[in-house]
Design a protein around this motif. Structure first.
Motif, PDB file in Angstrom:
ATOM      1  N   ASN A  32       0.864  -1.273  -0.020  1.00 54.43           N
ATOM      2  CA  ASN A  32      -0.122  -0.027   0.122  1.00 54.43           C
ATOM      3  C   ASN A  32       0.749   1.265   0.068  1.00 54.43           C
ATOM      4  OD1 ASN A  32      -2.553  -1.290   0.019  1.00 54.43           O
ATOM      5  ND2 ASN A  32      -2.526  -1.440   2.187  1.00 54.43           N
ATOM      6  N   ASP A  33       1.796   1.178   0.747  1.00 51.68           N
ATOM      7  CA  ASP A  33       2.854   2.505   0.893  1.00 51.68           C
ATOM      8  C   ASP A  33       3.440   2.555  -0.299  1.00 51.68           C
ATOM      9  OD1 ASP A  33       2.361   1.130   3.599  1.00 51.68           O
ATOM     10  OD2 ASP A  33       3.300   3.119   4.241  1.00 51.68           O
ATOM     11  N   VAL A  34       3.896   1.601  -1.072  1.00 52.11           N
ATOM     12  CA  VAL A  34       4.658   1.360  -2.382  1.00 52.11           C
ATOM     13  C   VAL A  34       3.876   2.076  -3.620  1.00 52.11           C
ATOM     14  CG1 VAL A  34       5.587   0.128  -4.062  1.00 52.11           C
ATOM     15  CG2 VAL A  34       6.131  -0.325  -1.966  1.00 52.11           C
ATOM     16  N   ARG A  35       2.359   1.828  -3.579  1.00 54.08           N
ATOM     17  CA  ARG A  35       1.543   2.352  -4.424  1.00 54.08           C
ATOM     18  C   ARG A  35       1.514   4.007  -4.330  1.00 54.08           C
ATOM     19  NH1 ARG A  35      -1.255  -2.706  -4.390  1.00 54.08           N
ATOM     20  NH2 ARG A  35      -2.208  -2.053  -2.360  1.00 54.08           N
ATOM     21  N   ASP A  36       1.322   4.296  -3.038  1.00 59.09           N
ATOM     22  CA  ASP A  36       1.393   5.883  -2.889  1.00 59.09           C
ATOM     23  C   ASP A  36       2.651   6.584  -3.233  1.00 59.09           C
ATOM     24  OD1 ASP A  36      -1.187   5.371  -1.900  1.00 59.09           O
ATOM     25  OD2 ASP A  36      -0.738   5.320   0.187  1.00 59.09           O
ATOM     26  N   LYS A  37       3.596   5.898  -2.955  1.00 59.93           N
ATOM     27  CA  LYS A  37       5.021   6.550  -3.267  1.00 59.93           C
ATOM     28  C   LYS A  37       5.187   6.705  -4.599  1.00 59.93           C
ATOM     29  CE  LYS A  37       7.913   5.417   0.741  1.00 59.93           C
ATOM     30  NZ  LYS A  37       9.038   4.759   1.363  1.00 59.93           N
ATOM     31  N   ARG A  38       4.605   5.433  -5.457  1.00 59.99           N
ATOM     32  CA  ARG A  38       4.723   5.772  -6.994  1.00 59.99           C
ATOM     33  C   ARG A  38       4.251   6.711  -7.899  1.00 59.99           C
ATOM     34  NH1 ARG A  38       4.623  -0.823  -8.153  1.00 59.99           N
ATOM     35  NH2 ARG A  38       6.771  -1.291  -7.881  1.00 59.99           N
ATOM     36  N   LYS A  39       2.718   6.907  -7.101  1.00 60.58           N
ATOM     37  CA  LYS A  39       1.973   7.950  -7.497  1.00 60.58           C
ATOM     38  C   LYS A  39       2.620   9.377  -7.418  1.00 60.58           C
ATOM     39  CE  LYS A  39      -2.378   5.491  -7.029  1.00 60.58           C
ATOM     40  NZ  LYS A  39      -3.745   5.255  -6.078  1.00 60.58           N
ATOM     41  N   SER A  40       3.074   9.491  -5.984  1.00 60.38           N
ATOM     42  CA  SER A  40       3.650  10.840  -5.649  1.00 60.38           C
ATOM     43  C   SER A  40       4.878  11.139  -6.539  1.00 60.38           C
ATOM     44  CB  SER A  40       4.090  10.871  -4.126  1.00 60.38           C
ATOM     45  OG  SER A  40       4.717  11.872  -3.896  1.00 60.38           O
ATOM     46  N   LEU A  41       5.700  10.147  -6.790  1.00 57.80           N
ATOM     47  CA  LEU A  41       6.883  10.027  -7.714  1.00 57.80           C
ATOM     48  C   LEU A  41       6.589  10.359  -8.979  1.00 57.80           C
ATOM     49  CD1 LEU A  41      10.088   9.821  -7.738  1.00 57.80           C
ATOM     50  CD2 LEU A  41       9.821   7.347  -8.401  1.00 57.80           C
ATOM     51  N   PHE A  42       5.601  10.053  -9.644  1.00 63.06           N
ATOM     52  CA  PHE A  42       5.215  10.028 -10.873  1.00 63.06           C
ATOM     53  C   PHE A  42       4.662  11.533 -11.123  1.00 63.06           C
ATOM     54  CE2 PHE A  42       2.090  10.328 -14.169  1.00 63.06           C
ATOM     55  CZ  PHE A  42       2.885   9.846 -15.405  1.00 63.06           C
ATOM     56  N   CYS A  77      17.991  -2.543   3.209  1.00 63.39           N
ATOM     57  CA  CYS A  77      16.520  -3.031   2.620  1.00 63.39           C
ATOM     58  C   CYS A  77      16.110  -4.029   4.236  1.00 63.39           C
ATOM     59  CB  CYS A  77      16.972  -4.015   1.715  1.00 63.39           C
ATOM     60  SG  CYS A  77      17.426  -3.385   0.278  1.00 63.39           S
ATOM     61  N   VAL A  78      16.734  -4.594   4.942  1.00 59.95           N
ATOM     62  CA  VAL A  78      16.233  -5.210   5.803  1.00 59.95           C
ATOM     63  C   VAL A  78      15.624  -4.311   6.967  1.00 59.95           C
ATOM     64  CG1 VAL A  78      16.890  -6.635   8.127  1.00 59.95           C
ATOM     65  CG2 VAL A  78      17.752  -7.361   5.682  1.00 59.95           C
ATOM     66  N   ALA A  79      16.055  -3.065   7.216  1.00 58.78           N
ATOM     67  CA  ALA A  79      15.778  -2.264   7.986  1.00 58.78           C
ATOM     68  C   ALA A  79      14.269  -1.431   7.653  1.00 58.78           C
ATOM     69  CB  ALA A  79      16.692  -0.936   8.327  1.00 58.78           C
ATOM     70  N   LEU A  80      14.509  -1.599   6.103  1.00 61.25           N
ATOM     71  CA  LEU A  80      13.070  -0.963   5.593  1.00 61.25           C
ATOM     72  C   LEU A  80      11.943  -2.116   5.821  1.00 61.25           C
ATOM     73  CD1 LEU A  80      11.737   1.401   3.920  1.00 61.25           C
ATOM     74  CD2 LEU A  80      12.701  -0.221   2.001  1.00 61.25           C
ATOM     75  N   ALA A  81      12.570  -3.506   5.502  1.00 63.79           N
ATOM     76  CA  ALA A  81      11.532  -4.537   5.869  1.00 63.79           C
ATOM     77  C   ALA A  81      10.688  -4.336   7.381  1.00 63.79           C
ATOM     78  CB  ALA A  81      11.894  -5.750   5.361  1.00 63.79           C
ATOM     79  N   ILE A  82      11.923  -4.292   8.208  1.00 64.21           N
ATOM     80  CA  ILE A  82      11.251  -4.133   9.682  1.00 64.21           C
ATOM     81  C   ILE A  82      10.565  -2.913   9.932  1.00 64.21           C
ATOM     82  CG2 ILE A  82      11.992  -3.807  12.015  1.00 64.21           C
ATOM     83  CD1 ILE A  82      14.754  -5.524  11.117  1.00 64.21           C
ATOM     84  N   SER A 235      13.332  -6.543  -4.594  1.00 64.90           N
ATOM     85  CA  SER A 235      12.054  -5.841  -5.087  1.00 64.90           C
ATOM     86  C   SER A 235      11.674  -4.525  -4.226  1.00 64.90           C
ATOM     87  CB  SER A 235      10.834  -6.879  -5.306  1.00 64.90           C
ATOM     88  OG  SER A 235      11.256  -7.833  -5.984  1.00 64.90           O
ATOM     89  N   LEU A 236      11.730  -4.930  -2.875  1.00 68.08           N
ATOM     90  CA  LEU A 236      11.430  -3.840  -1.896  1.00 68.08           C
ATOM     91  C   LEU A 236      12.299  -2.647  -2.178  1.00 68.08           C
ATOM     92  CD1 LEU A 236      10.064  -3.104   0.504  1.00 68.08           C
ATOM     93  CD2 LEU A 236      11.857  -4.058   1.902  1.00 68.08           C
ATOM     94  N   SER A 237      13.503  -2.801  -2.415  1.00 69.86           N
ATOM     95  CA  SER A 237      14.446  -1.708  -2.674  1.00 69.86           C
ATOM     96  C   SER A 237      14.000  -0.935  -3.951  1.00 69.86           C
ATOM     97  CB  SER A 237      15.805  -2.037  -2.743  1.00 69.86           C
ATOM     98  OG  SER A 237      16.041  -2.794  -4.021  1.00 69.86           O
ATOM     99  N   GLU A 238      13.790  -1.684  -5.021  1.00 70.76           N
ATOM    100  CA  GLU A 238      13.441  -1.005  -6.223  1.00 70.76           C
ATOM    101  C   GLU A 238      12.143  -0.161  -5.904  1.00 70.76           C
ATOM    102  OE1 GLU A 238      14.850  -1.025  -9.392  1.00 70.76           O
ATOM    103  OE2 GLU A 238      16.678  -2.071  -8.564  1.00 70.76           O
ATOM    104  N   SER A 239      11.194  -0.694  -5.355  1.00 73.62           N
ATOM    105  CA  SER A 239       9.985  -0.164  -5.472  1.00 73.62           C
ATOM    106  C   SER A 239       9.916   1.112  -4.249  1.00 73.62           C
ATOM    107  CB  SER A 239       8.786  -1.137  -4.771  1.00 73.62           C
ATOM    108  OG  SER A 239       9.236  -1.621  -3.518  1.00 73.62           O
TER     109      SER A 239
END
Length: 296
Positions: A32-42, A77-82, A235-239
């Motif tokens: 959900n957060d990734v989708r919001d970030k992609r919209k904002s980035l675009f 990436c692990v810190a981001l996952a946590i 995948s998490l890092s890319e998104s």
């Protein structure tokens, strides 16, 4: 046993820390957060991207592979996952255990704030905590991936959430166990007491013991599960626009890659020749049958 009843047994079949086909929890919590970030980035960048792409004249590669991950970016990436685990945890909080409560078992002599369990930590705070432990104990990037596997296994087996009041001790317990299981030169509990100078060996021993019990002493990490977590972290890092650093492919690195490819090709040919030789002894009753291998 922590689990009881048909529903819990069914959930175990889809536990990502045990089964390679089950989706990792951190990736689903980040969607959900990734989708919001992609919209904002675009919207902000009008669809532009700063990512480097290979061309006929230049090929870009990173130094991050499944067998030799980049330490700094893997920890990020692990810190981001946590971070996503804490931010998007279940509202009911799940089961809370005293051994992970930072109020009951503080990591320093500093007074724990009254609202210690009210405010989610930032990603940078989690990264600094994990990086400090990995740097002081000289742990590897592979250990960071196994740490995340153990963390998700704990949350699944114990049916609990990682939250502001327990995340440090849960991460510490996962790192402690991963460093002993994965690294050739294990870090002793007393070594962590040199890093976190205000904790005792007895506290570390009890943390390790209860962590193991909650994992039902299941510390096995199949190679297929490890690979899944590695690629899901990528995948998490890319998104999240946290791409691994890319560098142009140099002549020396290209020659090394060619040499490795040639070596693997020679080994593959040797295996095929050996298979043909074995099949000839069966008096041509059956031909060579290639079956996909399952790594575990």
């Amino acid at each position: 046993m922590i689990y009881s009843g048909p529903n819990q047994k069914l959930n175990m079949e889809y536990n990502p820390s045990d089964h390679p086909r089950a989706s990792t929890i951190f990736l689903s919590k980040s969607q959900n957060d990734v989708r919001d970030k992609r919209k904002s980035l675009f919207i902000n960048n009008h669809g532009t991207s700063r990512r480097k792409y290979s061309s006929c004249s230049t090929i870009f590669l990173d130094d991050n592979t499944v067998s030799q991950p980049n330490l700094k970016y893997t920890i990020k990436c692990v810190a981001l996952a946590i971070y996503y685990h804490i931010k998007n945890r279940d509202t009911d909080g799940g089961m809370l255990l005293d051994i992970f409560d930072e109020k009951l078992h503080p990591l320093s002599k500093s007074e724990v704030p009254l609202d210690y369990n009210q405010h989610d930590p930032e990603q940078k705070q989690i990264y600094r905590f994990v990086r400090t432990l990995f740097s002081a104990a000289q742990l590897t990037a592979e250990c960071a991936i196994v740490t995340l596997v153990y963390l998700e296994r704990l949350l699944t087996y114990a049916e609990m959430d990682i939250c502001p009041g327990n995340w440090k001790r849960i991460v510490l317990g996962a790192i402690l166990l991963a460093s002993k299981v994965w690294d050739d030169q294990a870090v002793w509990n007393v070594d962590y007491c040199q890093i976190l100078k205000d904790i005792t060996v007895e506290d570390m021993n009890e943390l390790e013991r209860q962590f193991l019990e909650l994992l039902q002493f299941n510390i096995n990490v199949p190679s297929s599960v490890y690979a899944k977590y590695y690629f899901d972290l990528r995948s998490l890092s890319e998104s999240n626009n946290l791409s691994f650093p890319l560098e142009p492919l140099s002549r020396d690195k290209a020659q090394k890659l060619e040499a490795i490819s040639r070596l693997c090709d020679d080994k593959y040919k040797d295996v095929r020749r050996a298979a043909r030789k074995r099949s000839a002894s069966t008096d041509n009753l059956c031909g060579i049958r290639w079956v996909p291998a399952i790594l575990s």
